[in-house]
Every structure is written in structure tokens, then in C-alpha cells.
Design a protein around this motif. Structure first.
Motif, PDB file in Angstrom:
ATOM      1  N   GLY A  54       0.820  -1.197   0.000  1.00 32.08           N
ATOM      2  CA  GLY A  54       0.000   0.000   0.000  1.00 32.08           C
ATOM      3  C   GLY A  54       0.853   1.245   0.000  1.00 32.08           C
ATOM      4  N   PRO A  55       0.233   2.414  -0.132  1.00 31.18           N
ATOM      5  CA  PRO A  55       0.987   3.668  -0.194  1.00 31.18           C
ATOM      6  C   PRO A  55       1.732   4.012   1.094  1.00 31.18           C
ATOM      7  CG  PRO A  55      -1.375   4.095   0.005  1.00 31.18           C
ATOM      8  CD  PRO A  55      -1.217   2.626  -0.241  1.00 31.18           C
ATOM      9  N   LEU A  59       8.849   1.239   1.260  1.00 31.73           N
ATOM     10  CA  LEU A  59       9.866   0.226   0.991  1.00 31.73           C
ATOM     11  C   LEU A  59       9.432  -0.692  -0.146  1.00 31.73           C
ATOM     12  CD1 LEU A  59      12.493  -1.286   1.720  1.00 31.73           C
ATOM     13  CD2 LEU A  59      11.143  -2.622   3.348  1.00 31.73           C
ATOM     14  N   TYR A  60       8.163  -1.090  -0.155  1.00 33.60           N
ATOM     15  CA  TYR A  60       7.675  -1.984  -1.204  1.00 33.60           C
ATOM     16  C   TYR A  60       7.798  -1.328  -2.576  1.00 33.60           C
ATOM     17  CZ  TYR A  60       5.542  -4.734   2.593  1.00 33.60           C
ATOM     18  OH  TYR A  60       5.325  -5.491   3.708  1.00 33.60           O
ATOM     19  N   GLY A  61       7.408  -0.062  -2.657  1.00 34.93           N
ATOM     20  CA  GLY A  61       7.525   0.648  -3.920  1.00 34.93           C
ATOM     21  C   GLY A  61       8.968   0.781  -4.377  1.00 34.93           C
ATOM     22  N   ALA A  62       9.870   1.020  -3.434  1.00 34.87           N
ATOM     23  CA  ALA A  62      11.280   1.137  -3.778  1.00 34.87           C
ATOM     24  C   ALA A  62      11.837  -0.183  -4.298  1.00 34.87           C
ATOM     25  CB  ALA A  62      12.075   1.601  -2.559  1.00 34.87           C
ATOM     26  N   ILE A  63      11.389  -1.301  -3.721  1.00 34.46           N
ATOM     27  CA  ILE A  63      11.841  -2.613  -4.190  1.00 34.46           C
ATOM     28  C   ILE A  63      11.360  -2.857  -5.610  1.00 34.46           C
ATOM     29  CG2 ILE A  63      11.556  -5.104  -3.857  1.00 34.46           C
ATOM     30  CD1 ILE A  63      11.618  -4.562  -0.833  1.00 34.46           C
ATOM     31  N   PHE A  64      10.104  -2.535  -5.896  1.00 37.19           N
ATOM     32  CA  PHE A  64       9.591  -2.681  -7.253  1.00 37.19           C
ATOM     33  C   PHE A  64      10.356  -1.797  -8.240  1.00 37.19           C
ATOM     34  CE2 PHE A  64       5.147  -4.347  -6.141  1.00 37.19           C
ATOM     35  CZ  PHE A  64       5.436  -5.589  -6.660  1.00 37.19           C
ATOM     36  N   THR A  65      10.607  -0.538  -7.838  1.00 35.86           N
ATOM     37  CA  THR A  65      11.171   0.446  -8.761  1.00 35.86           C
ATOM     38  C   THR A  65      12.664   0.271  -8.979  1.00 35.86           C
ATOM     39  OG1 THR A  65       9.500   2.044  -8.022  1.00 35.86           O
ATOM     40  CG2 THR A  65      11.390   2.918  -9.229  1.00 35.86           C
ATOM     41  N   TYR A  66      13.402  -0.055  -7.924  1.00 39.07           N
ATOM     42  CA  TYR A  66      14.856  -0.076  -8.020  1.00 39.07           C
ATOM     43  C   TYR A  66      15.478  -1.455  -7.827  1.00 39.07           C
ATOM     44  CZ  TYR A  66      14.048   4.931  -7.395  1.00 39.07           C
ATOM     45  OH  TYR A  66      13.604   6.208  -7.536  1.00 39.07           O
ATOM     46  N   LEU A 156     -13.147  -1.613  -5.375  1.00 40.43           N
ATOM     47  CA  LEU A 156     -13.083  -2.460  -6.564  1.00 40.43           C
ATOM     48  C   LEU A 156     -11.644  -2.635  -7.023  1.00 40.43           C
ATOM     49  CD1 LEU A 156     -14.421  -4.019  -8.886  1.00 40.43           C
ATOM     50  CD2 LEU A 156     -14.676  -1.828 -10.084  1.00 40.43           C
ATOM     51  N   TYR A 157     -10.905  -1.528  -7.077  1.00 37.87           N
ATOM     52  CA  TYR A 157      -9.528  -1.594  -7.558  1.00 37.87           C
ATOM     53  C   TYR A 157      -8.657  -2.449  -6.625  1.00 37.87           C
ATOM     54  CZ  TYR A 157      -4.792  -0.207  -8.744  1.00 37.87           C
ATOM     55  OH  TYR A 157      -3.466  -0.232  -9.084  1.00 37.87           O
ATOM     56  N   ALA A 158      -8.761  -2.194  -5.312  1.00 32.70           N
ATOM     57  CA  ALA A 158      -7.949  -2.947  -4.350  1.00 32.70           C
ATOM     58  C   ALA A 158      -8.329  -4.423  -4.326  1.00 32.70           C
ATOM     59  CB  ALA A 158      -8.093  -2.345  -2.955  1.00 32.70           C
ATOM     60  N   GLY A 283       4.366 -11.353  -2.402  1.00 29.85           N
ATOM     61  CA  GLY A 283       3.594 -12.014  -1.351  1.00 29.85           C
ATOM     62  C   GLY A 283       2.777 -11.039  -0.533  1.00 29.85           C
ATOM     63  N   SER A 284       3.337  -9.856  -0.274  1.00 30.65           N
ATOM     64  CA  SER A 284       2.603  -8.858   0.518  1.00 30.65           C
ATOM     65  C   SER A 284       1.385  -8.313  -0.213  1.00 30.65           C
ATOM     66  CB  SER A 284       3.538  -7.699   0.885  1.00 30.65           C
ATOM     67  OG  SER A 284       3.751  -6.837  -0.223  1.00 30.65           O
ATOM     68  N   LEU A 285       1.335  -8.520  -1.520  1.00 29.11           N
ATOM     69  CA  LEU A 285       0.196  -8.042  -2.305  1.00 29.11           C
ATOM     70  C   LEU A 285      -1.049  -8.906  -2.116  1.00 29.11           C
ATOM     71  CD1 LEU A 285       2.098  -7.186  -5.593  1.00 29.11           C
ATOM     72  CD2 LEU A 285       0.720  -5.567  -4.319  1.00 29.11           C
ATOM     73  N   CYS A 286      -0.893 -10.098  -1.578  1.00 24.23           N
ATOM     74  CA  CYS A 286      -2.036 -10.990  -1.359  1.00 24.23           C
ATOM     75  C   CYS A 286      -2.790 -10.529  -0.115  1.00 24.23           C
ATOM     76  CB  CYS A 286      -1.562 -12.436  -1.206  1.00 24.23           C
ATOM     77  SG  CYS A 286      -0.676 -13.062  -2.639  1.00 24.23           S
ATOM     78  N   ASP A 287      -3.741  -9.644  -0.298  1.00 20.84           N
ATOM     79  CA  ASP A 287      -4.437  -8.974   0.805  1.00 20.84           C
ATOM     80  C   ASP A 287      -5.828  -9.584   0.989  1.00 20.84           C
ATOM     81  OD1 ASP A 287      -5.525  -7.302   2.662  1.00 20.84           O
ATOM     82  OD2 ASP A 287      -4.952  -5.450   1.654  1.00 20.84           O
TER      83      ASP A 287
END
Length: 384
Positions: A54-55, A59-66, A156-158, A283-287
Motif C-alpha cells: 500500500g501507499p 519500501l515496497y515501492g522502492a523494491i519494485f522500482t529499483y 473495486l480496484y484494491a 507475497g505482501s500483495l495478497c491482501d
């Protein structure tokens, strides 16, 4: 719940260490460390130990991006193009057929659940989002969602994202287990018995110096930065929308052929650690909570996605059987569709097929472009 960046990073590192131990010391070695990282992180995140994606978790976004691009670069530094042979051809063909299977599956799933009556006014956009993500990844999922305003409906999106990532995890399990379950019923390809006997690649140890480590890190950061700059420059000056990951892969492959780069140690270890961090974020995306917020739409969307991937899997593995391609190649090509190039690379290593690592990255990168076209085409065909 741990919420600070450092504590979340510590938990992810501990889960990677646990997955490696389980994959080398217990009966869970048959699943491989890559899959265990995804599953364990999903469990820990849904238990509330760390946040789901989530926003509020930069850290999660940084892992995806870099970190994920760095992992791709470092592992591609190990590739000697002279040793690839002809393995890329079957992988690419099965990947393209899998993309067609995804599109057919989306149309079939839309029809099975009842289309607009079951999925609501965003039925066509949802079909396009899942077509895009199961051909090229979450970039395509978000592109369709933004274009048609799906993000304005947060629940719906989440919820749809949670269904998407849950199925990605399930399909990783399928792609790991099918080569072992079907090997007795599959026509034997050349050297197939040797490949199966080798199993997951477990010995990734390297003896390295601080000099090696510093050079590999510097090369990786410089290459990721340069690929982003070149991608932006080509788009602005020449109108060419080339994914930066393709430029990054090209830079890595060019450098990998230089004898001085081949002598540097550390790329394998750093690359694997980066890939495992990426898989932990998957894995953290499985909410589970996001699925519950969808209410009655959750099982409907679940049926839609199950139909989609079932058709996709039938096309890929059916074509592999007709073409006499081996099961590992089919699994990696399918995972490149459903989970993207990075997870397909991890799968290739879990299956003991280092020769499929480069094809996994390359076809996964091609999916970034192809997925957008198929996603928007699906929306148009279904009346969006």
C-alpha cells in the motif's frame, strides 16, 4: 504490526533466510526458495506482522522500482550468449501462444460469470486489466485501470488487485509442481532426465572481495539509471516507447560478454537477494482483507480469473505437448505471462534450468509492450 521501513526490511530479510533454510534442509526443497518467500510473506502480512502492499509502505515501492531491475541486471551479467543455443525460440513461441490464451481466457471468463450483469459497469475494463496483467504485468493492469477510471472505486480496484496477486501466487505453485507431476506422462525431450534430476539450483555461494562487491553495485546502479534516461530520451526525441527494462537487459548482456566483467564476483548473490526481495513484495500483495471488502463481487471475480488462467494454461501446456517442448520451458513461458519476467526467472532457477533465465527475462519484457495492446483491445471488444 511493524510499520517502520527498517523493521519491515528486517522481517523481509528474515523470511528470505527462513525460506532458504527450508528449501535446503527440509522436504519443502521440492517447492524452492522462490515460492516459499512469496507464501511466507503473504502469511506474515495477512497476520498483521507487517503491512500488506500500500501507499504507506514506501519500501515496497522502492523494491519494485529499483531493487527488481537491479536483480535482473546482476543475474544477466552471468549470461554467456555463446552458450544459449536455440532455447529462446520455444520459450518465445509458447509465451506468445500463452498471451493469446490469456485473451481467450478473459473473454471466456467474462462470458461464464455473466459479463456486465455480474461484474458491473466496469466489466470491460476489468477484463482488459486482467488481460494486460497476465500478459505483461502490473504496469499494464494500472494503465487500463487509469484510462477507464477504475481507481476511482477504491474497493473495486484494491479487491481486483488482491485477486490478481492471489492468482499469481497460486500459478507460481502450479508452474513449480506441474513439471514434477506430469513428467511421467510427457514425451521425453533431449536431456530431460538429467535436467529433472538436477533439481533446484541451491549452491549460489561465491568468494568475493570488497572490490568485487563495490564494482557490481556501482555497475548495477549506473546501468539502471542510464536505462531510465535512455528510455525517456528515446520517447521524447524519437517517439519510441521502449521499456527501460529492455535497455537494461541489453546493457547487462553487452557487459556480460567482456572478460573483465566475467571475472568479477558477487553478481549472483546480489541478484538472487534482489529477486527474493521482489518476490517477498509480491507475497505482501495478497491482501485477504481487500478481498473481503469486495463483498459478493469477490467470488464472481475469482471465478472469472480461474477461468482465464485455466484457458491460458490449457493453451500453453497443450501447445507444448504438440510441439514436443519440455515441461520446464512451458512453465517458465507461462509464468512469464502470469507473473512477469522476474518471477519467471526465479522459477527457472527453482526448476534447475539456468539456461531459461535469459529467455524468461526477455519474453517477460516483451509482455510489457504486448500486454497493453491486448488489454485495451479486450476492453474495446467487450464494449468498454
Amino acid at each position: 504490526m511493524f510499520t517502520s521501513t527498517l523493521t519491515i526490511a528486517a522481517v523481509l530479510a528474515a523470511l528470505i533466510a527462513l525460506s532458504e533454510w527450508l528449501a535446503t534442509r527440509t522436504w519443502l526443497r521440492h517447492f524452492g526458495a522462490a515460492l516459499l518467500v512469496i507464501v511466507l510473506t503473504a502469511i506474515v502480512a495477512n497476520l498483521g506482522v507487517i503491512p500488506t502492499y500500500g501507499p504507506d509502505t514506501p519500501l515496497y515501492g522502492a523494491i519494485f522500482t529499483y531493487v527488481a531491475p537491479l536483480g535482473i541486471f546482476w543475474l544477466l551479467l552471468l549470461v554467456d550468449l555463446r552458450s544459449l543455443g536455440q532455447v529462446g525460440g520455444p520459450t518465445l513461441l509458447l509465451f506468445l501462444l500463452g498471451a493469446c490464451g490469456t485473451a481467450l481466457g478473459a473473454a471466456a471468463g467474462h462470458w461464464v460469470v455473466g459479463g456486465a450483469d455480474a461484474l458491473g459497469e466496469q466489466h470491460a475494463a476489468l477484463a482488459g486489466m486482467f488481460t494486460g496483467t497476465y500478459v505483461g504485468g502490473s504496469v499494464n493492469y494500472n494503465a487500463v485501470a487509469l484510462e477507464y477510471g477504475v481507481m476511482e472505486d477504491a474497493a473495486l480496484y484494491a479487491g481486483a488487485a488482491a485477486v490478481d496477486n492471489a492468482m499469481t501466487t497460486v500459478w507460481m505453485v502450479v508452474c513449480v509442481t506441474l513439471p514434477r507431476l506430469l513428467v511421467g506422462f510427457w514425451p521425453k525431450a533431449e536431456n530431460q532426465e538429467e535436467r529433472v534430476a538436477h533439481g533446484p539450483i541451491e549452491d549460489d555461494g561465491e568468494v568475493m572481495r570488497i572490490f568485487d562487491l563495490a564494482v557490481v553495485i556501482a555497475l548495477g546502479i549506473a546501468a539502471v539509471s542510464l536505462s531510465d534516461v535512455l528510455a525517456d530520451s528515446l520517447k521524447e526525441s524519437a517517439g519510441l516507447d521502449i521499456p527501460s527494462v529492455l535497455i537494461l537487459s541489453t546493457l547487462a548482456l553487452v557487459l556480460a560478454q567482456l572478460p573483465m566483467v566475467q571475472r568479477i564476483k558477487g553478481a549472483r548473490l546480489l541478484g538472487l537477494l534482489a529477486v527474493y526481495l521482489f518476490l517477498a513484495v509480491i507475497g505482501s500483495l495478497c491482501d485477504a482483507e481487500a478481498l473481503m471488502r469486495m463483498g459478493e463481487l469477490a467470488p464472481v471475480l475469482g471465478v472469472f480469473v480461474v477461468v482465464l488462467v485455466s484457458v491460458h494454461g490449457t493453451v500453453v501446456f497443450g501447445a507444448a505437448r504438440l510441439l514436443k517442448a519440455d515441461l520446464e520451458t512451458a512453465s517458465v513461458a507461462s509464468q512469464a505471462n502470469i507473473g512477469g519476467g522476474t518471477s519467471a526467472l526465479a522459477l527457472a532457477r527453482s526448476l534447475g534450468r539456468s539456461d531459461l533465465e535469459l529467455p524468461a527475462i526477455l519474453v517477460g519484457s516483451a509482455g510489457l509492450a504486448l500486454g497493453n495492446y491486448l488489454g485495451f483491445t479486450m476492453v474495446g471488444l467487450l464494449g468498454g
